[in-house]
Enzyme design. Structure first.
Site, short mmCIF file in Angstrom:
data_model
loop_
_atom_site.label_atom_id
_atom_site.label_comp_id
_atom_site.label_asym_id
_atom_site.label_seq_id
_atom_site.Cartn_x
_atom_site.Cartn_y
_atom_site.Cartn_z
N PHE A 148 -24.69 -26.33 49.46
CA PHE A 148 -24.51 -26.93 48.13
C PHE A 148 -23.17 -27.62 47.94
CE2 PHE A 148 -22.24 -22.93 47.19
CZ PHE A 148 -21.20 -23.42 46.42
N LYS A 172 -33.06 -31.82 54.50
CA LYS A 172 -33.43 -30.79 53.52
C LYS A 172 -32.13 -30.41 52.79
CE LYS A 172 -33.41 -26.80 52.61
NZ LYS A 172 -32.70 -26.30 51.38
N GLU A 175 -31.17 -26.57 47.63
CA GLU A 175 -32.02 -26.58 46.42
C GLU A 175 -31.17 -26.53 45.15
OE1 GLU A 175 -31.74 -24.34 48.71
OE2 GLU A 175 -31.89 -22.27 48.00
N CYS A 280 -15.36 -25.31 52.76
CA CYS A 280 -15.31 -24.43 53.94
C CYS A 280 -13.94 -24.51 54.61
CB CYS A 280 -16.41 -24.81 54.92
SG CYS A 280 -16.16 -26.44 55.56
N GLU A 381 -15.47 -13.54 52.81
CA GLU A 381 -15.38 -14.91 52.29
C GLU A 381 -15.66 -14.85 50.79
OE1 GLU A 381 -18.48 -17.80 53.43
OE2 GLU A 381 -16.99 -19.40 53.17
P1 NAD Z 1 -26.42 -20.99 52.18
O1 NAD Z 1 -26.32 -20.40 53.54
O2 NAD Z 1 -26.81 -20.09 51.06
O3 NAD Z 1 -27.48 -22.20 52.15
C1 NAD Z 1 -27.41 -23.27 53.06
C2 NAD Z 1 -28.81 -23.81 53.32
O4 NAD Z 1 -29.62 -22.77 53.88
C3 NAD Z 1 -29.54 -24.29 52.06
O5 NAD Z 1 -30.18 -25.50 52.36
C4 NAD Z 1 -30.56 -23.18 51.78
O6 NAD Z 1 -31.76 -23.68 51.24
C5 NAD Z 1 -30.81 -22.57 53.13
N1 NAD Z 1 -31.04 -21.12 53.08
C6 NAD Z 1 -30.42 -20.20 52.28
N2 NAD Z 1 -30.87 -18.97 52.53
C7 NAD Z 1 -31.78 -19.09 53.52
C8 NAD Z 1 -32.59 -18.15 54.23
N3 NAD Z 1 -32.54 -16.85 53.95
N4 NAD Z 1 -33.42 -18.60 55.18
C9 NAD Z 1 -33.48 -19.92 55.48
N5 NAD Z 1 -32.74 -20.85 54.84
C10 NAD Z 1 -31.89 -20.44 53.87
O7 NAD Z 1 -25.00 -21.68 51.89
P2 NAD Z 1 -24.47 -22.33 50.53
O8 NAD Z 1 -24.21 -21.25 49.54
O9 NAD Z 1 -25.32 -23.48 50.15
O10 NAD Z 1 -23.08 -22.95 51.04
C11 NAD Z 1 -21.88 -22.23 51.06
C12 NAD Z 1 -21.58 -21.69 52.45
O11 NAD Z 1 -21.55 -22.76 53.38
C13 NAD Z 1 -20.22 -21.03 52.54
O12 NAD Z 1 -20.35 -19.86 53.32
C14 NAD Z 1 -19.36 -22.06 53.25
O13 NAD Z 1 -18.26 -21.53 53.97
C15 NAD Z 1 -20.37 -22.68 54.17
N6 NAD Z 1 -19.97 -24.01 54.60
C16 NAD Z 1 -19.54 -24.14 55.89
C17 NAD Z 1 -19.12 -25.38 56.34
C18 NAD Z 1 -18.62 -25.54 57.74
O14 NAD Z 1 -18.41 -26.66 58.15
N7 NAD Z 1 -18.44 -24.48 58.51
C19 NAD Z 1 -19.17 -26.49 55.49
C20 NAD Z 1 -19.64 -26.32 54.19
C21 NAD Z 1 -20.04 -25.06 53.76
#
Ligand code: NAD
Length: 488
Positions: A148, A172, A175, A280, A381
């Site tokens: 997000f 994708k 959401e 991140c 985190e």
């Molecule tokens: P998230 O893991 O909740 O969601 C990311 C994606 O995964 C979304 O598209 C979501 O629909 C999907 N998803 C969520 N739960 C799922 C599941 N159980 N099974 C399958 N798909 C699933 O992450 P977020 O809250 O959207 O983003 C924040 C996180 O992203 C933080 O931990 C941040 O550090 C990390 N992040 C990392 C980087 C990097 O480059 N390392 C960059 C940006 C964000």
């Protein structure tokens, strides 16, 4: 805004049993509804992408990149509209939203170099009359699963390279923030890519599982939390796919006594509290060494308490809300956990109410001081505007503390000593290193690195790593005996 899927060159309303409210985190208003697409929608996109692949890979690379040149110009022309959507659905300030799109555009520009970047290798006469060539060919249908916090930028770490290299693509989005990509896909449509080359599927876990399990999808990129990154990495690999998964982070910064304290404070505050700490590469704990402790603690507390918090479209606002009410309460309870574990809270951002935006999910900048080593709060985190402070006496102890964490997304050092900087670059266990830099975000022509539990895979997003990831190498060995030379 109505959120639709874009499949095979058509805008389609998915047959979704469930919709998720998209909420402006500053105002609390529902501004859209995300359809949670079932697997059958992913299947439709994957089949169309597979059907389009043979034609698209045959388009000469210098013609393929013409679509990206058009897209680059459209993104620049519509930068303000896109930035406004990012601010409204994600919460960051308008300036932060624009900065995110600058990096997205830069990735399109780098991918436009594919005629050169995608070149192979050739060695003449590996044996007498025998030549050997390495050709890069596209992988096939590829997909991105996005988080997000950068709704406009993160898909562009991948999509332009994949398309320029001759793959077809599915995005994708998260959401929680579907509007930005909805708008960007209108621009992708205007850029005129042939039917079936690029697809948008909105949804959550079911759509993700549809991607991971689909037999024609050959490569998957993911950015999000570490728990989900591990699941994506394992599941995609189990289905025989090429995969890279970027995970979460807990980024340290070391402040040495010889640092320029005014500069360090300003930059570290921008890193910790910019985008409400939901980056991140946000610094989330600062380790002061020796006499840096008092000066830095005092100045960072001033910087935290004076930051202007509000709706990101309002003039003068320096920090917006966090993504939603659940995130606000999660962050506030983690601050509480820090206090229970023995940390002080010289600046406490809990219970923030912003005049005119009483329904917003605001947490003001927070400083946790004297965070005990080994505590849960030192490891977890937080992904919010909270900076933890720790103190040690030597550079060696500081580097050991930095390297003791599970994550390795970024580590920074503030100093005026070249020797200390060199030691840190050499020894710090993180994929992105900042020296007197708070957000060491690689430019598009460098890989967006990440180590340890912040990254699972080999090749990263952006630059040559993306070229490698979205191409497969074919090696050809050819014998053409001299004697066969005909005279015409
Ligand atoms: P998230 O893991 O909740 O969601 C990311 C994606 O995964 C979304 O598209 C979501 O629909 C999907 N998803 C969520 N739960 C799922 C599941 N159980 N099974 C399958 N798909 C699933 O992450 P977020 O809250 O959207 O983003 C924040 C996180 O992203 C933080 O931990 C941040 O550090 C990390 N992040 C990392 C980087 C990097 O480059 N390392 C960059 C940006 C964000």
């Amino acid at each position: 805004m109505e959120i639709l899927n874009y499949i095979n060159g058509e805008w389609v309303k998915p047959n979704a049993a469930e919709y998720l409210d998209v909420i402006n985190p500053a105002t609390g208003e529902v501004i859209a509804k995300t359809p949670l697409s079932p697997k059958v929608e992913v299947d439709a996109a994957a089949r169309a992408a597979s059907a389009a692949f043979p034609g698209w890979r045959r388009v000469p690379v210098n013609d393929r990149v013409q679509y990206l040149f058009k897209l680059r110009n459209l993104l620049r022309e519509h930068m303000d509209e896109i930035a406004r959507l990012i601010t409204d659905e994600c919460g960051k300030t308008f300036e932060e939203s624009k900065a995110e799109m600058v990096r997205a555009v830069e990735n399109v520009e780098v991918a436009c170099g594919m005629p050169h970047l995608g070149k192979g290798e050739f060695v003449e006469d590996i044996a007498s009359g025998i030549d050997e060539t390495m050709i890069r060919q596209p992988v096939g249908v590829c997909a991105t699963i996005a988080p997000f916090n950068f709704p406009g930028m993160i898909p562009f770490w991948y999509l332009p390279y994949a398309l320029a290299a001759g793959n077809t693509y599915i995005v994708k989005p998260s959401e929680k923030v579907p509007m930005t990509m909805q708008f960007i896909f209108k621009l992708i449509e205007q850029a005129g890519f042939p039917k079936g080359v690029v697809h948008l599927v909105n949804g959550a876990k079911e759509a993700v599982d549809g991607i991971l399990e689909h037999p024609v999808i050959r490569a998957v990129t993911f950015v999000g939390s570490t728990a989900v990154a591990k699941y994506i990495y394992a599941t995609a690999a189990a289905h025989g796919k090429r995969v890279q998964a970027q995970g979460g982070a807990k980024n340290p910064v070391i402040v040495l006594p010889d640092a320029d304290m005014d500069m360090a404070t300003k930059i570290i505050a921008d890193s910790a509290f910019g985008c409400a700490g939901q980056r991140c590469l946000a610094v989330s704990f600062a380790v002061t060494v020796g006499t840096a402790r008092n000066a830095f603690t005092e100045s960072i507390c001033d910087a935290a308490s004076s930051r202007v918090v509000g709706y990101g479209m309002d003039a003068g606002v320096q920090m917006g809300p966090v993504i939603n009410a659940a995130s606000k309460s999660r962050i506030e309870s983690l601050i509480g956990l820090g206090v229970q574990e023995g940390a002080g809270v010289p600046v406490d951002g809990r219970g923030a109410v912003i005049k005119g935006y009483e329904r917003g999910s605001f947490v003001r900048p927070t400083i946790l001081a004297d965070v005990p080593r080994g505590s849960e709060i030192a490891k977890t985190e937080i992904f919010g505007p909270v900076l933890s402070l720790m103190h040690v006496e030597t550079v060696d102890e500081a580097i050991e503390l930095v390297n003791s964490g599970q994550y390795g997304n970024q580590a920074s050092l503030f100093t005026s000593s070249g020797a200390a900087a060199r030691k840190f670059k050499y020894e710090a266990e993180a994929g992105n290193i900042g020296i007197n830099i708070g957000v060491a975000a690689p430019m598009a022509f460098f890989p967006f690195s990440g180590w340890k539990e912040s990254f699972f895979g080999d090749m990263h997003g952006q630059g040559m790593d993306a070229v490698e990831f979205f191409t497969q190498k074919k090696v050809v060995v050819e014998r053409w005996p001299k004697e066969w030379t005909r005279k015409f």
